[in-house]
Design a protein around this motif. Structure first.
Motif, PDB file in Angstrom:
ATOM      1  N   PHE A   1       0.835  -1.202   0.000  1.00 30.46           N
ATOM      2  CA  PHE A   1       0.000   0.000   0.000  1.00 30.46           C
ATOM      3  C   PHE A   1       0.870   1.253   0.000  1.00 30.46           C
ATOM      4  CE2 PHE A   1      -2.380   3.358   2.187  1.00 30.46           C
ATOM      5  CZ  PHE A   1      -3.493   3.437   1.366  1.00 30.46           C
ATOM      6  N   THR A   2       1.901   1.246   0.844  1.00 31.80           N
ATOM      7  CA  THR A   2       2.835   2.368   0.875  1.00 31.80           C
ATOM      8  C   THR A   2       3.500   2.540  -0.488  1.00 31.80           C
ATOM      9  OG1 THR A   2       3.277   1.956   3.217  1.00 31.80           O
ATOM     10  CG2 THR A   2       4.861   3.334   2.043  1.00 31.80           C
ATOM     11  N   ALA A   3       3.949   1.426  -1.060  1.00 32.18           N
ATOM     12  CA  ALA A   3       4.645   1.468  -2.352  1.00 32.18           C
ATOM     13  C   ALA A   3       3.760   2.043  -3.446  1.00 32.18           C
ATOM     14  CB  ALA A   3       5.121   0.068  -2.732  1.00 32.18           C
ATOM     15  N   LEU A   4       2.516   1.606  -3.505  1.00 29.55           N
ATOM     16  CA  LEU A   4       1.629   2.045  -4.575  1.00 29.55           C
ATOM     17  C   LEU A   4       1.176   3.498  -4.364  1.00 29.55           C
ATOM     18  CD1 LEU A   4      -0.374  -1.268  -4.974  1.00 29.55           C
ATOM     19  CD2 LEU A   4       1.333  -0.322  -6.532  1.00 29.55           C
ATOM     20  N   THR A   5       1.048   3.915  -3.101  1.00 29.55           N
ATOM     21  CA  THR A   5       0.762   5.324  -2.820  1.00 29.55           C
ATOM     22  C   THR A   5       1.920   6.189  -3.300  1.00 29.55           C
ATOM     23  OG1 THR A   5      -0.554   4.719  -0.878  1.00 29.55           O
ATOM     24  CG2 THR A   5       0.208   7.001  -1.016  1.00 29.55           C
ATOM     25  N   LEU A   6       3.142   5.730  -3.027  1.00 32.25           N
ATOM     26  CA  LEU A   6       4.328   6.457  -3.473  1.00 32.25           C
ATOM     27  C   LEU A   6       4.402   6.525  -4.990  1.00 32.25           C
ATOM     28  CD1 LEU A   6       7.139   7.754  -3.052  1.00 32.25           C
ATOM     29  CD2 LEU A   6       8.072   5.420  -3.005  1.00 32.25           C
TER      30      LEU A   6
END
Length: 206
Positions: free
Chosen positions: A123-128
Motif C-alpha cells: 500500500f505504501t509502495a503504490l501510494t508512493l
C-alpha cells in the motif's frame, strides 16, 4: 510499548490459550505466528543491491513493530555490503500522517538522491508510485520500488514484492491454537520471505 500488559497477563494466568498473529511483544512470552519481518526487509534490500542499487531509501511506520523489524532487515543488508545508512533517505511515518509524508516535497527531495526504495508494504509502495507519477517520475526508470505483502494490488500493478503467506499463516495459527487448547505447549512460527519479481525494479548492474 504494550499498553495492555495487565490484560495479557490476566488471560495467560487464567490458563486461556493465547497467541499473536503477524506481530508480537518481545516483553511477553506468548507464542506468535508471523512472517519473518527482519528477513523480509533483508531479502528485499538484498534483491535491490543485487540489481546494482546502492542508494536505497526506506519508508517505514514508526508506530508498528513490523516496521521496526523490516527496517532492521534493511539496515542489516546494507551494512553487510558496507553501504552507509543515509538518514535523509529513511522516512518514518505514523498511521495518521502517512499520506502527508508520502506526498511531501521533503520525501521527493530525499528520493532524488536514491535509485531505489524499500516500502514497508505494498500500500505504501503504490501510494508512493502514484505520487511520483503526479510529479512526472516513473517506476522503474526514475526509481525502483519494492513492497512487502504481495497483495492483489501488487499483482495488478506489477510491483515487485515480498510474499506474505496469509493463508498458510492463518492455517498454522489455527492449528497451533487447537494444539494449545489440547494442552500442548505453544511455540513460535516464523515464515521465511519469498521475493516475487515483477517490473518495478530496474537492473543497473550493466
Amino acid at each position: 510499548p504494550c499498553a495492555n500488559l495487565d490484560l495479557y497477563h490476566t488471560i495467560t494466568q487464567r490458563g486461556i490459550p493465547l497467541l499473536f498473529i503477524d506481530s508480537f511483544y518481545p516483553e511477553l512470552s506468548i507464542p506468535y505466528v508471523t512472517l519473518d519481518d527482519v528477513k523480509a526487509g533483508y531479502a528485499a534490500t538484498k534483491y535491490l543491491i543485487g540489481k546494482g542499487h546502492r542508494a536505497i531509501a526506506g519508508i517505514f511506520p514508526h508506530s508498528n513493530r513490523q516496521g521496526h523489524l523490516r527496517y532492521l532487515g534493511y539496515v542489516k543488508a546494507l551494512a553487510e555490503q558496507g553501504i552507509a545508512i543515509q538518514d535523509h533517505c529513511v522516512f518514518w511515518h505514523s498511521k495518521e500522517d502517512m499520506q502527508q509524508i508520502l506526498h511531501s516535497e521533503q520525501l521527493l527531495e530525499g528520493l532524488s538522491t536514491c535509485s531505489a526504495v524499500l516500502c514497508y508494504n505494498d500500500f505504501t509502495a503504490l501510494t508512493l508510485i502514484g505520487f511520483l507519477r503526479q510529479k512526472g517520475k516513473y517506476v522503474p526508470d526514475d526509481l525502483s520500488v519494492v513492497g512487502i505483502d504481495n497483495s492483489e494490488l501488487a499483482k495488478i500493478s506489477s510491483l515487485t514484492s515480498v510474499m506474505h503467506p496469509a493463508e498458510q499463516l492463518g492455517e498454522a495459527a489455527a492449528n497451533l491454537l487447537l494444539s494449545m487448547i489440547n494442552g500442548e505447549e505453544g511455540r513460535n512460527i516464523l515464515f521465511p520471505p519469498q521475493m516475487v519479481m515483477r517490473t518495478s525494479v530496474k537492473d543497473i548492474t550493466a
